[in-house]
Write an enzyme that holds these catalytic residues in place. Structure first.
Site, mmCIF file in Angstrom:
data_model
loop_
_atom_site.group_PDB
_atom_site.id
_atom_site.type_symbol
_atom_site.label_atom_id
_atom_site.label_comp_id
_atom_site.label_asym_id
_atom_site.label_seq_id
_atom_site.Cartn_x
_atom_site.Cartn_y
_atom_site.Cartn_z
ATOM 1 N N ASN A 1 9.569 -2.393 -1.432
ATOM 2 C CA ASN A 1 9.838 -3.368 -2.492
ATOM 3 C C ASN A 1 10.017 -4.723 -1.841
ATOM 4 O OD1 ASN A 1 10.247 -1.799 -5.186
ATOM 5 N ND2 ASN A 1 11.357 -0.596 -3.650
ATOM 6 N N GLU A 2 8.989 -5.530 -1.914
ATOM 7 C CA GLU A 2 8.963 -6.822 -1.231
ATOM 8 C C GLU A 2 9.738 -7.874 -2.029
ATOM 9 O OE1 GLU A 2 7.675 -7.194 1.650
ATOM 10 O OE2 GLU A 2 6.458 -5.403 1.899
ATOM 11 N N PRO A 3 10.059 -9.019 -1.399
ATOM 12 C CA PRO A 3 10.686 -10.111 -2.145
ATOM 13 C C PRO A 3 9.906 -10.423 -3.421
ATOM 14 C CG PRO A 3 10.701 -10.614 0.187
ATOM 15 C CD PRO A 3 9.910 -9.335 0.038
ATOM 16 N N SER B 1 10.408 -8.396 -6.094
ATOM 17 C CA SER B 1 10.558 -7.167 -6.877
ATOM 18 C C SER B 1 11.749 -7.305 -7.820
ATOM 19 C CB SER B 1 10.769 -5.968 -5.947
ATOM 20 O OG SER B 1 9.651 -5.789 -5.094
#
Length: 663
Positions: A183-185, A187
């Protein structure tokens, strides 16, 4: 043999009460800034034992009730020691995983049907294949499906999790950008399982665990934030200095989608578990006076005053009683009687760290100098993890030591061969062909044949292909030549230049082999031959690829073995730690600082530039677009500015060191 002493370096500086409070009241006091329950351990081994015990207790409880224990598992390298402990408990203590159901946190996408690397493959290799878990109880996103089927696949994956009544325990690592699973920045808090583009920083981190044999795919199918937060209990693990900043933001910062890990603050049963290095930026570790009354020592006083100077934007000698009182440091006024007395004490303390004689000044009073005047000259070994870390990290100090008459040895611990681009190989092959044409034996032709083989391999090489041993040897030879050239420039005789070629490095891949007693034995042999009065070693434990830490562990283990043996020369030896291109020592921890003039800084740059293969074409420059010499100069100038801002002497640049005292 103790092979992980680098993990305990911070123990020399942090009182136990800050990371292991004795009572609930003490814990509530020192953790007041923390929004997530955080357990700090001095050793990774202690931390993983604590987590593994909790996991096994839950597994056994479920076994008694005839139920499945559902685990959500990440595949980051920070979880590897935990998996190793669970495997040990299975093999040595008879813990059974028969009732365990596993859901893999993410899978790379897209994957070829015959892909040699996958997240579930890593999980099997590191854990699942070594315990008695039923293979039909292992579930993972499928990275090989068609893109148009991914959304439905994710919906069914969520449904499968719910069919087991959700996840009991989620085990996660954390990325440098605060990503959990992938879950990348950006999300959102309610994001479900889905496909996501992996950003550049995460891809760089994954390269290590991916093995380097093929490129990391651009996307992944990941459990969403909402999926993770639905777990009944969550453990987030982090080890090492490289995770310190993101752990501080996760534990003490505000909830934001720019750092998905901060969403864990909304969960009622989450535990962050980290070692002291990863916890080093938490308030209770770095600024403990903000959360509790202290038993002040010189290091804490210096740290507090440097912090106060930076907060008030004043030099030390201009701090007032009012500054102390308004910023929670009134205890120091009671201890010293006035701001003036405290200011003078710390000003002199910092002033005494500055020296133009890193090997000690002969025939001088060394009472307040960081190094001894005698013996003079000294025998010195500078350990350099790669063939350029010596000049990048302490090139100015190295030149001073040589100029001041010391017997300086440089030990290059690894070949650094994987950091050489293929174009460098092609360039040197052209030289070899030309040399052979002018001076070679035309009848033999063996050299020309070998060059042809190498050129053919390089020309046909695809992204992710591993180099042959011949190519690796050539790349290592290129770096040796550059290191020798830099040493000659720095006036170090070549018989004092040592290439150790520690075995752990020679995997041919980015991910290295474990550091072992074989590596330590090579270091031990050298230090016993030289019997140094000074050892310089890398303290840059947050380097992105872990090589510095392993090299430092090898040196510290060798020193530890000599200490156990009661080696006489070690009693007169001091060990100084430097840092490299990524970060500098915090000024409150610096114990020796060597100034450089503009001319000396230029000479340092010139010695770095001798390493031509590591300039524009170096493959591991990371997201920082500055070249290594630029990073080094900016860091050294930054250290000088810190001293200047505190009201001390103003220099062009400075290199900083912290003394390591064998544990």
């Amino acid at each position: 043999m103790r092979l992980n002493l680098s993990s305990q370096i911070v123990l020399n500086k942090v009182p136990e009460a800050f990371y292991r409070p004795r009572t609930t009241v003490e814990r509530s006091e020192i953790t007041r800034m923390e929004k997530v329950p955080t357990d700090i351990y001095p050793k990774v081994e202690e931390a993983v034992k604590a987590i593994a015990t909790t996991v096994v207790e839950e597994i056994k409880r479920k076994q008694k009730e005839g139920e499945y224990c559902v685990l959500g598992l990440g595949t980051g390298t920070s979880l590897t020691p935990l998996y190793e402990e669970l495997i040990r408990m299975h093999k040595e203590e008879g813990v059974s995983f028969k009732n365990v159901v596993v859901f893999n946190a993410y899978e790379y996408f897209p994957l070829a049907k015959n892909a040699s690397q996958s997240a579930i493959g890593q999980l099997r290799e590191r854990f699942l294949d070594h315990v008695d878990i039923d293979k039909q109880n292992i579930f993972s996103p499928d990275g090989t499906i068609e893109q148009e089927r991914v959304q439905e696949h994710c919906r069914l994956y969520e449904q499968r999790i719910r069919s087991f009544d959700g996840i009991d325990i989620m085990l996660l690592g954390i990325g440098r950008m605060g990503n959990i699973a992938t879950n990348e920045p950006g999300s959102s808090l309610n994001s479900p399982s889905r496909i996501i583009l992996i950003d550049a920083t995460s891809r760089e981190e994954m390269t290590r665990s991916f093995g380097g044999s093929e490129p990391v795919p651009p996307c992944s199918i990941t459990m969403g934030v909402a999926t993770i937060l639905a777990a009944r209990k969550i453990f987030l693990t982090a080890w090492g200095e490289e995770k310190a900043e993101i752990i501080q933001k996760t534990v003490e910062g505000t909830i934001t989608d720019r750092i998905p890990a901060t969403f864990l603050q909304t969960h009622n049963h989450v535990h962050v578990v980290c070692d002291l290095a990863a916890a080093s930026r938490l308030t209770r570790i770095v600024h403990p006076w903000l959360v509790t009354s202290l038993k002040w020592n010189d290091k804490l006083v210096r740290s507090a005053l440097v912090w106060l100077c930076q907060k008030t934007k004043k030099p030390i000698l201009k701090l007032t009683n009012k500054d102390y009182n308004e910023n929670g440091l009134s205890e120091l006024l009671a201890l010293y009687g006035s701001a003036y007395n405290a200011n003078i004490k710390i000003f002199n303390d910092l002033q005494h760290t500055i020296t133009g004689w890193p090997g000690g000044k002969p025939n001088a009073d060394d009472t307040y100098r960081p190094e001894r005047a005698k013996p003079f000259p000294k025998r010195i070994i500078i350990f350099s993890p790669h063939p350029d870390d010596d000049v990048i990290s302490m090139g100015g100090t190295l030149q001073r030591l040589v100029a001041q008459g010391h017997e300086v040895h440089v030990a290059y611990e690894t070949s650094g061969n994987i950091a050489v681009g293929d174009e460098e190989v092609s360039r040197f092959m052209l030289f070899v062909k030309g040399f052979e044409e002018i001076f070679g034996d035309k009848k033999d032709g063996a050299i020309v044949k070998k060059v042809g083989e190498i050129e053919k391999f390089v020309a046909g090489k695809k992204e992710g292909d591993l180099d042959t041993r011949d190519i690796l040897n050539i790349k290592g030879l290129i770096r040796r030549g550059e290191a020798r050239t830099a040493s000659i420039y720095n006036k170090i005789p070549l018989d004092r230049v040592h290439f150790l070629d520690l075995p752990f490095y020679e995997s041919g891949k980015i991910e290295k082999l474990p550091m072992s007693e074989k590596d330590v034995a090579i270091v031990q042999k050298l230090i016993n031959e030289v019997k140094p009065h000074q050892i310089y070693v890398a303290g840059d434990l947050a380097d992105p690829h872990g090589t510095h830490r392993k090299c430092t562990d090898a040196v510290l283990a060798a020193i530890d073995e000599e200490k156990k043996a009661g080696t006489e020369w070690l009693k007169e030896c001091r060990i100084w730690m430097y840092r490299g291109a990524w970060a500098e020592w915090e000024i409150e921890n610096i114990e020796m600082c060597v100034p450089m003039s503009p001319e000396e800084l230029r000479a340092k740059r010139n010695s770095i530039l001798k390493h031509q293969s590591q300039m524009e074409s170096a493959p591991f420059l990371g997201n920082d677009e500055r070249l290594f010499w630029q990073r080094a100069e900016d860091r050294n100038r930054g250290t000088a500015k810190l001293y200047d801002d505190l009201g001390l002497a103003c220099y062009e640049a400075m290199e900083a060191f912290v003394e390591y005292k064998p544990l």
